[in-house]
Structures are given as structure tokens and as C-alpha cells.
Design a protein around this motif. Sequence first.
Motif, mmCIF file in Angstrom:
data_model
loop_
_atom_site.group_PDB
_atom_site.id
_atom_site.type_symbol
_atom_site.label_atom_id
_atom_site.label_comp_id
_atom_site.label_asym_id
_atom_site.label_seq_id
_atom_site.Cartn_x
_atom_site.Cartn_y
_atom_site.Cartn_z
ATOM 1 N N LEU A 281 2.986 39.000 -13.892
ATOM 2 C CA LEU A 281 3.022 39.008 -12.448
ATOM 3 C C LEU A 281 4.272 38.306 -11.840
ATOM 4 O O LEU A 281 4.625 37.097 -12.305
ATOM 5 N N VAL A 282 4.971 38.912 -10.817
ATOM 6 C CA VAL A 282 6.208 38.341 -10.159
ATOM 7 C C VAL A 282 5.648 38.334 -8.539
ATOM 8 O O VAL A 282 5.282 39.258 -8.070
ATOM 9 N N THR A 283 5.656 37.157 -7.996
ATOM 10 C CA THR A 283 5.452 37.034 -6.610
ATOM 11 C C THR A 283 6.417 36.225 -6.135
ATOM 12 O O THR A 283 7.225 35.638 -6.572
ATOM 13 N N GLY A 284 6.241 36.083 -4.607
ATOM 14 C CA GLY A 284 7.269 35.502 -3.906
ATOM 15 C C GLY A 284 7.244 36.043 -2.348
ATOM 16 O O GLY A 284 6.711 37.204 -2.136
ATOM 17 N N VAL B 8 12.599 38.371 -1.130
ATOM 18 C CA VAL B 8 13.038 37.615 -1.909
ATOM 19 C C VAL B 8 13.862 38.133 -3.237
ATOM 20 O O VAL B 8 14.566 37.686 -4.029
ATOM 21 N N GLY B 9 13.421 39.553 -3.565
ATOM 22 C CA GLY B 9 13.884 40.209 -4.491
ATOM 23 C C GLY B 9 12.911 40.693 -5.586
ATOM 24 O O GLY B 9 13.671 41.126 -6.811
ATOM 25 N N LYS B 10 11.704 40.797 -5.416
ATOM 26 C CA LYS B 10 10.779 41.230 -6.552
ATOM 27 C C LYS B 10 11.004 42.661 -7.001
ATOM 28 O O LYS B 10 10.850 43.018 -8.113
ATOM 29 N N LEU C 237 4.963 34.447 -12.351
ATOM 30 C CA LEU C 237 6.166 33.739 -12.234
ATOM 31 C C LEU C 237 6.473 33.991 -10.428
ATOM 32 O O LEU C 237 6.380 34.980 -9.722
ATOM 33 N N VAL C 238 6.805 32.795 -9.832
ATOM 34 C CA VAL C 238 7.244 32.609 -8.609
ATOM 35 C C VAL C 238 8.862 33.029 -8.544
ATOM 36 O O VAL C 238 9.508 31.887 -8.788
ATOM 37 N N LEU C 239 9.066 33.847 -7.665
ATOM 38 C CA LEU C 239 10.421 34.190 -7.388
ATOM 39 C C LEU C 239 10.949 33.865 -5.988
ATOM 40 O O LEU C 239 10.212 33.552 -5.127
ATOM 41 N N SER C 240 12.256 33.028 -6.137
ATOM 42 C CA SER C 240 12.973 32.401 -4.733
ATOM 43 C C SER C 240 14.355 32.708 -4.951
ATOM 44 O O SER C 240 14.661 33.370 -6.054
ATOM 45 N N PRO C 241 15.176 32.457 -3.731
ATOM 46 C CA PRO C 241 16.323 32.626 -3.858
ATOM 47 C C PRO C 241 17.102 32.180 -4.976
ATOM 48 O O PRO C 241 18.151 32.356 -5.608
ATOM 49 N N GLN C 242 16.569 30.672 -4.897
ATOM 50 C CA GLN C 242 17.361 29.835 -6.144
ATOM 51 C C GLN C 242 17.182 30.363 -7.681
ATOM 52 O O GLN C 242 17.901 29.812 -8.424
ATOM 53 N N ASN C 243 16.232 30.904 -7.841
ATOM 54 C CA ASN C 243 15.622 31.186 -9.231
ATOM 55 C C ASN C 243 15.731 32.620 -9.599
ATOM 56 O O ASN C 243 15.267 33.030 -10.797
ATOM 57 N N ARG C 244 16.262 33.729 -8.957
ATOM 58 C CA ARG C 244 16.135 35.111 -9.059
ATOM 59 C C ARG C 244 16.455 35.467 -10.593
ATOM 60 O O ARG C 244 16.238 36.219 -11.411
ATOM 61 N N GLU C 245 17.892 35.094 -10.936
ATOM 62 C CA GLU C 245 18.311 35.301 -12.347
ATOM 63 C C GLU C 245 17.455 34.659 -13.437
ATOM 64 O O GLU C 245 17.281 35.341 -14.270
#
Length: 187
Positions: free
Chosen positions: A6-9, A13-15, A152-160
Motif C-alpha cells: 500500500l502507498v499512502t500520503g 503528493v503523487g500516489k 509506504l508513506v509518500l511525501s514530496p521529499q521521498n517520491r523517487e
Amino acid sequence: MGDVLLVTGRPGVGKTAVVRRLAEAFAGHVGGFYTAEIRQEGRRVGFLLVTLAGEAAPFARSDWERAAHRVGRYGVDPDVLERLGVRAIRETLEAHRAVLVDEIGKMELASRAFREAVEAAASGPTCLVATIVAARHPWADRFRRRPGTTELVLSPQNREAIFQLARQWLTSRVPAPGPDGREWSRS
């Protein structure tokens, strides 16, 4: 039981971008759907449901004021979700391919058929990668706690970095194209 990623945020944010990039990287080995914004004059006015098989239809719009189902300012057409999205999940499972879903959110969770299809994907013989609402929701919160689930928690800083983790996770479960695009390998 299949594995679940699962990808959340936060919204925006870019999910969806993660799901679309995974769909491109694993084309032919994954199925499912993603949502795309419908924009007019620079403003988001709705969402389009797009299957990885190329079908698309409007799923939610702010100008569907008489819609029986509403989430926030959007009228929602659950028939589109069930006709295209649920069918895409089921067909992907039947083909024994990995399932990609964007997203497990408030609009989608109103559909019992959708919830059942996601449960089937999570319990199936392959794996499921899905974006999921960050806000608390009883069904989503239970789903997060399933055995075999990684979130996994997505943020602008960890997108890649999150995309690379998701790609590695999926690569360990599904063949990925080799450098020439023809050979398939797990590395």
C-alpha cells in the motif's frame, strides 16, 4: 494469500504517479486501474477511471449535482467503478497477473463490489499494489492490518525513493523487463 503493498500520503503528493510508473515498468504483467484528474480552465472538476487495458470513463464530477452518491463536492458514479474498475481487478486476477489499484479511497469504498474485489486481490495467488486513503476509515484501517501487508508513506521529499522501493517490491514478485525491453528477469 497474496502480498499487499500500500502507498499512502496526502492528496496530491503523487500516489497516482507511482501506480502509473509501475504500470509502465511492468506492462503486460500487471492489470487494474488508476484515476486521472479531469481539469477545466486549470481547475479540477472530476476524476476519470482509466483501466490498464485502455478503457476510460468519468467516475466523479463536481457538476453532477443530482448524483445519488456524493463525496465532498463530487457526485460519484459507482456504476463506472463496478463496470470498469472491478472488472479490471477480476480480469487481472483471472490472468494471474499482479493487480494495481489507484485508489482505495472514500469514493471507491462506498462500493461493496469494489471492496470485495480488493479483498479477492489481496487473497489471490498474485500480489496487489494499491494507493490507499491516508485519513482514517474503518474498512481501510482493517485492510492495512492484514498479514502480508506493507505500507509506504509518500511525501514530496521521498517520491523517487518510494517509487524505487515499490518497484523492487514488485520486481521480487513479478518479472520485470530486461534492459533491451525483450528479456524478462527478476533483477
